[in-house]
Scaffold this active site. Structure first.
Site, PDB file in Angstrom:
ATOM      1  N   SER A  79      -4.672   5.016   0.553  1.00 15.38           N
ATOM      2  CA  SER A  79      -4.816   3.663   0.183  1.00 15.38           C
ATOM      3  C   SER A  79      -4.381   3.339  -1.189  1.00 15.38           C
ATOM      4  O   SER A  79      -4.355   2.264  -1.447  1.00 15.38           O
ATOM      5  CB  SER A  79      -6.346   3.496   0.276  1.00 15.38           C
ATOM      6  OG  SER A  79      -7.274   4.665   0.388  1.00 15.38           O
ATOM      7  N   HIS A 132      -0.991   1.796   6.305  1.00  9.44           N
ATOM      8  CA  HIS A 132      -2.178   1.519   5.662  1.00  9.44           C
ATOM      9  C   HIS A 132      -3.176   0.865   6.487  1.00  9.44           C
ATOM     10  O   HIS A 132      -2.762  -0.357   6.716  1.00  9.44           O
ATOM     11  CB  HIS A 132      -2.133   0.998   4.384  1.00  9.44           C
ATOM     12  CG  HIS A 132      -3.581   0.903   3.518  1.00  9.44           C
ATOM     13  ND1 HIS A 132      -3.642  -0.057   2.673  1.00  9.44           N
ATOM     14  CD2 HIS A 132      -4.360   1.825   3.501  1.00  9.44           C
ATOM     15  CE1 HIS A 132      -4.867   0.365   2.001  1.00  9.44           C
ATOM     16  NE2 HIS A 132      -5.513   1.105   2.711  1.00  9.44           N
ATOM     17  N   GLU A 177      -1.154  -2.617   6.726  1.00 13.54           N
ATOM     18  CA  GLU A 177      -0.021  -2.742   5.424  1.00 13.54           C
ATOM     19  C   GLU A 177       0.991  -1.747   5.840  1.00 13.54           C
ATOM     20  O   GLU A 177       0.916  -0.713   5.685  1.00 13.54           O
ATOM     21  CB  GLU A 177      -0.935  -2.654   4.186  1.00 13.54           C
ATOM     22  CG  GLU A 177      -0.303  -3.231   2.949  1.00 13.54           C
ATOM     23  CD  GLU A 177      -1.370  -3.206   1.684  1.00 13.54           C
ATOM     24  OE1 GLU A 177      -1.325  -3.962   0.827  1.00 13.54           O
ATOM     25  OE2 GLU A 177      -2.400  -2.233   1.943  1.00 13.54           O
ATOM     26  N   ASN A 213      -5.205  -3.350  -2.016  1.00 23.13           N
ATOM     27  CA  ASN A 213      -6.314  -2.700  -2.764  1.00 23.13           C
ATOM     28  C   ASN A 213      -6.087  -3.372  -4.091  1.00 23.13           C
ATOM     29  O   ASN A 213      -6.912  -3.222  -5.005  1.00 23.13           O
ATOM     30  CB  ASN A 213      -6.216  -1.233  -2.514  1.00 23.13           C
ATOM     31  CG  ASN A 213      -7.062  -0.801  -1.506  1.00 23.13           C
ATOM     32  OD1 ASN A 213      -7.888  -1.330  -1.065  1.00 23.13           O
ATOM     33  ND2 ASN A 213      -6.598   0.540  -1.132  1.00 23.13           N
TER      34      ASN A 213
END
Ligand SMILES: CCCCCCCCCCC[C@H](O)CC(=O)SCCNC(=O)CCNC(=O)[C@H](O)C(C)(C)COP(=O)(O)OP(=O)(O)OC[C@H]1O[C@@H](n2cnc3c(N)ncnc32)[C@H](O)[C@@H]1OP(=O)(O)O
Ligand SMILES: NC(=O)c1ccc[n+]([C@@H]2O[C@H](COP(=O)([O-])OP(=O)(O)OC[C@H]3O[C@@H](n4cnc5c(N)ncnc54)[C@H](O)[C@@H]3O)[C@@H](O)[C@H]2O)c1
Length: 725
Positions: A428, A449, A461, A499
């Site tokens: 992540s 991801h 992602e 993130n």
């Protein structure tokens, strides 16, 4: 077709006296103004010709119609297209010309009849469809309302309750259900569609089949009092489920008007409301999301090179924990054979058990049969070594977030996997270049991801380093599509796009609480704004372990703008780690219901004394609007950095990443779209002011400063970005 026109219709008159009008506007035969005006001309001709007894409407290439051309709404919003007179299409053309004609019409529906497509067919005097046809009114999902008579004809064909369900959920029904509801008159194989429709149309002329005018039907409508009760209930539910949106209630107004005052008045109300909703901000947001979501698979320099995706026949997953088991579930559900590798028998069994539980939950809910469960589970094999990796086409690593472990695994993968095999990591936060440091396979290393729970969350992602080949991206985009994820391709950096945007959001919340704001008021304001939950409830759900691991990466990589709060570490010391331990920012009962905890104060005060922060009376009394600004403007700021650095190529990709990865409300159009709706100047000025008072966490980045000083839109393309793609 003229290159300036969008679609057309063609009419062919057969020797049997049936004029077949075909809607042609690839790929989904959407009803552009050109198509609709052509349809009008065809009808006028058909009605005036003596050799035409009846009309059949169909769509080219196995699709009836995907509805009104959605780009028409954007053009009306931007003022680049002239709006027709209110009701011109739904009343003048569809009702008065088509439905009220002296010659009957039959719709021959293959594939899809959605939105305006279904509405057009409902104005016909009968509908024949193929078994696979999907029939629905998904307009509310786009922020508009059924505007070609759907609010009036659907309740008259299928009954008020079912019509409300179809309209309010936007979910289509299949042909068979449509048949049993009375929406479809006959379901026939594709090869027989046109002949059946022609015959049916002639049978209506000869009175062998009924000539039904949907708008005048009343047999399925409940008595007025009952209808009012049903609508009252629907309004209550709608207010609860979509509190920030006006258009569903406006749609119910049109529906009710038709029931109370008759269908003609209902049509007029529908036309009036239909034109009003187009300019709502929520509608602009939802239409932007529709096109942005479809745009994520268009990656300049990657998908425009004519590369074809390679076939991925077998996938291996390393790590059967929370993420690995979810990813395995998503893959086997789409028929990919999967090998799941773990460190020992116990963990392997636990990993396979998690996949099983994911599927069993579907069986329990009735969405999967026992046979399908067995068949799907048979695609999953466990492994404790790399021997079975010799013929895999893709590996997804999902072990704990530890750089040296991941580096070792990638070095091993290079030894065991075939040369063509894609080497993906579900990390992540960690820079993929670091993960692949000990290999020579940089061109096939990529980030895949997923978001937790991986078999449910819609976003994937796809993280590309400077070395990842375009072919690998094309392959992964294809896998993403097959497992029904929306992919967003981003560049490589700590935290990638989602993130990086997420982090300042939770940090801002911690900052405010340390300065005296109430965490429960913050959660409440953020939920009212439209997020599925507030930042504190979210930290509890994700778990403090993950929160601390993520924070560590950010503190290391972006120290200048990280706010180091001790609230979470202090709670963790006391074995409060979030929902899993039943204690975090909230207390949890057996049913996972969250309740505020008065003890929380203690941790906040301790954290405050460690950081040396003081309670700020201004921040104690923040309004909901100020809470939203102070939590989301830092997110906008980070999104601007991500965009300026070329981590995302299009601002619209960040909108989709925020909606699908963070739960940002779709009707606000995504983070950049929302920011532009507020204005870069204002956002810049607020952040600038806060940074002077509260420090660098709020400092506007150069990109925001530049655009903000001119009031320029943040989502306009970046011209000379240092693109990572
Ligand atoms: C004074 C006031 C005047 C007002 C005048 C205007 C009056 C308007 C009245 C409105 C009448 C009507 O009630 C409103 C509508 O009909 S709104 C549209 C309703 N339809 C939908 O919501 C369907 C949307 N589309 C889909 O759900 C899917 O695309 C699909 C049709 C199920 C196909 O899915 P899939 O096979 O997965 O393919 P994609 O989603 O990738 O789509 C392929 C391409 O097609 C484009 N597309 C799809 N639908 C439309 C559409 N309705 N209009 C325009 N374009 C559409 C989509 O963008 C993809 O394009 P690209 O390939 O370029 O990306
Ligand atoms: N938890 C989340 O919400 C989330 C979301 C997105 C991405 N991620 C990322 O996904 C990865 C996995 O996270 P998780 O939450 O599933 O962790 P987890 O602790 O639940 O699972 C990790 C699993 O990997 C196994 N493992 C460790 N070394 C291994 C090896 N050499 N071979 C095979 N298996 C091995 C462990 O036994 C464990 O079962 C991390 O990189 C994390 O950052 C997590």
């Amino acid at each position: 077709m003229d290159s300036r026109t969008k679609g057309k219709t063609v009419m062919e008159v057969g020797g049997d006296g049936v004029a077949v009008i075909t809607l042609i506007n690839p790929p989904v035969n959407s009803l552009s103004f050109d198509v609709l005006y052509n349809l009008k001309s065809n009808y006028e001709e058909a009605l005036s010709r003596n050799d035409v007894k009846a009309i059949v409407i169909t769509g080219a290439k196995g699709k009836f119609s995907g509805g009104f051309d959605i780009s028409g709404f954007s053009e009306i919003q931007k003022g680049t297209m002239k709006e027709p007179k209110v009701g011109f299409i739904s009343i003048d053309i569809i009702t008065d010309l088509l439905e009220a004609a002296r010659k009957p019409s039959v719709a021959a529906i293959d594939g899809l009849a959605l939105g305006g497509g279904l509405e057009l067919s409902m104005a016909c005097h009968a509908r024949i469809s193929t078994p696979g046809a999907q029939l629905g009114l998904p307009e509310l999902q786009l922020g508009v309302i059924p505007g070609f008579g759907g609010t009036q004809r659907l309740p008259r064909l299928v009954g008020l309750t079912k019509a409300l369900e179809m309209i309010l959920t936007s979910k289509p029904v299949r042909a068979e259900e449509g048949h049993s509801l009375g929406l479809i008159d006959a379901v026939v194989p594709s090869a027989e569609l046109l002949t059946t429709a022609r015959r049916w149309a002639l049978d209506i002329v000869e009175r062998r089949k009924p000539w039904i005018t949907s708008l005048l039907k009343t047999d399925k409508l409940p008595p007025l009092g009952e209808a009012r009760e049903i609508l009252k209930f629907a309004r209550g539910q709608t207010r609860k489920q979509a509190p920030n949106m006006k258009h569903p209630l406006m749609c119910l107004d049109a529906l009710e008007m038709g029931i109370v005052s008759g269908p003609r008045v209902g049509l007029e109300k529908e036309a009036e409301v239909g034109s009003q909703v187009i300019s709502l901000d929520t509608t602009k947001g939802l239409i932007h999301v529709f096109f942005s979501q479809r745009g994520t698979v268009k990656v300049p320099g990657v998908t425009d090179r004519g590369l074809m995706p390679r076939k991925i026949k077998k996938v291996a997953i390393i790590g059967g924990g929370l993420m690995g088991s979810g990813i395995a579930t998503a893959l086997i559900l789409s028929n990919y054979p999967v090998i799941l590798k773990e460190v020992n028998e116990k963990f392997l069994e636990a990993g396979i058990g998690r996949v099983k539980a994911n599927l069993q939950s579907r069986v329990r809910k009735g969405s999967m049969s026992k046979e399908k469960f067995e068949k799907t589970m048979s695609l999953l094999k466990g492994s404790l070594d790399y021997e079975s990796f010799r013929d895999v086409d893709m590996v997804i690593e999902a072990v704990i977030e530890n750089i040296s472990l991941k580096q070792q695994i990638f070095a091993d993968l290079e030894k065991y996997c075939p040369q063509h095999c894609i080497l993906a990591s579900n990390t992540s936060t960690i820079d993929l270049n670091k993960i692949g440091e000990r290999t020579k396979s940089q061109d096939r290393i990529v980030g895949a991801h997923f978001f937790s729970p991986a078999h449910v969350m819609p976003l994937l992602e796809i993280v590309r380093t400077n070395h990842t080949s375009a072919q690998v991206i094309v392959d992964l985009l294809d896998v993403g599509k097959k497992i029904k994820k929306t992919p967003v391709v981003v560049g490589n950096c700590t935290g990638f796009a989602v993130n990086r945007m997420f982090f300042p959001y939770t940090q801002a919340a911690m900052f405010l609480v340390e300065r005296g704001a109430d965490p429960y008021l913050i959660d409440s304001a953020v939920s009212k704004f439209g997020m599925p939950m507030g930042p504190f409830r979210l930290c509890d759900l994700v778990g403090f372990g993950v929160a601390i691991a993520t924070a560590t990466q950010f503190i290391e990589n972006f120290p200048e703008r990280t706010y180091k709060s001790m609230i979470i570490p202090l709670m963790q010391e006391d074995k409060r780690a979030g929902e899993a331990t039943r204690k975090g920012f909230y207390l949890y009962d057996d049913k996972r219901k969250a309740k505020p905890d008065p003890e929380l104060k203690k941790y906040i005060e301790k954290a405050r004394s460690i950081s040396g922060a003081n309670v700020d009376p201004k921040l104690v009394k923040l309004s909901e609007k100020e809470i939203i600004e102070m939590t989301f403007f830092p997110v906008v700021n980070e999104a601007c950095r991500v965009f300026a650095e070329g981590i995302a190529v299009k601002a619209a990709d960040l909108d989709i990443a925020a909606i699908m990865g963070m739960g940002f409300p779709p009707y606000r159009g995504g983070i950049m779209f929302w920011a532009d709706s507020i204005g870069s100047k204002y956002i810049y000025s607020r952040l600038d002011e806060w940074s002077k008072t509260y420090g660098d966490f709020f400092k506007p980045c150069a990109f925001l400063a530049e655009r903000g000083s001119k009031g320029a839109p943040l989502s306009a393309p970046v011209e000379q970005a240092r693109s990572r793609l």
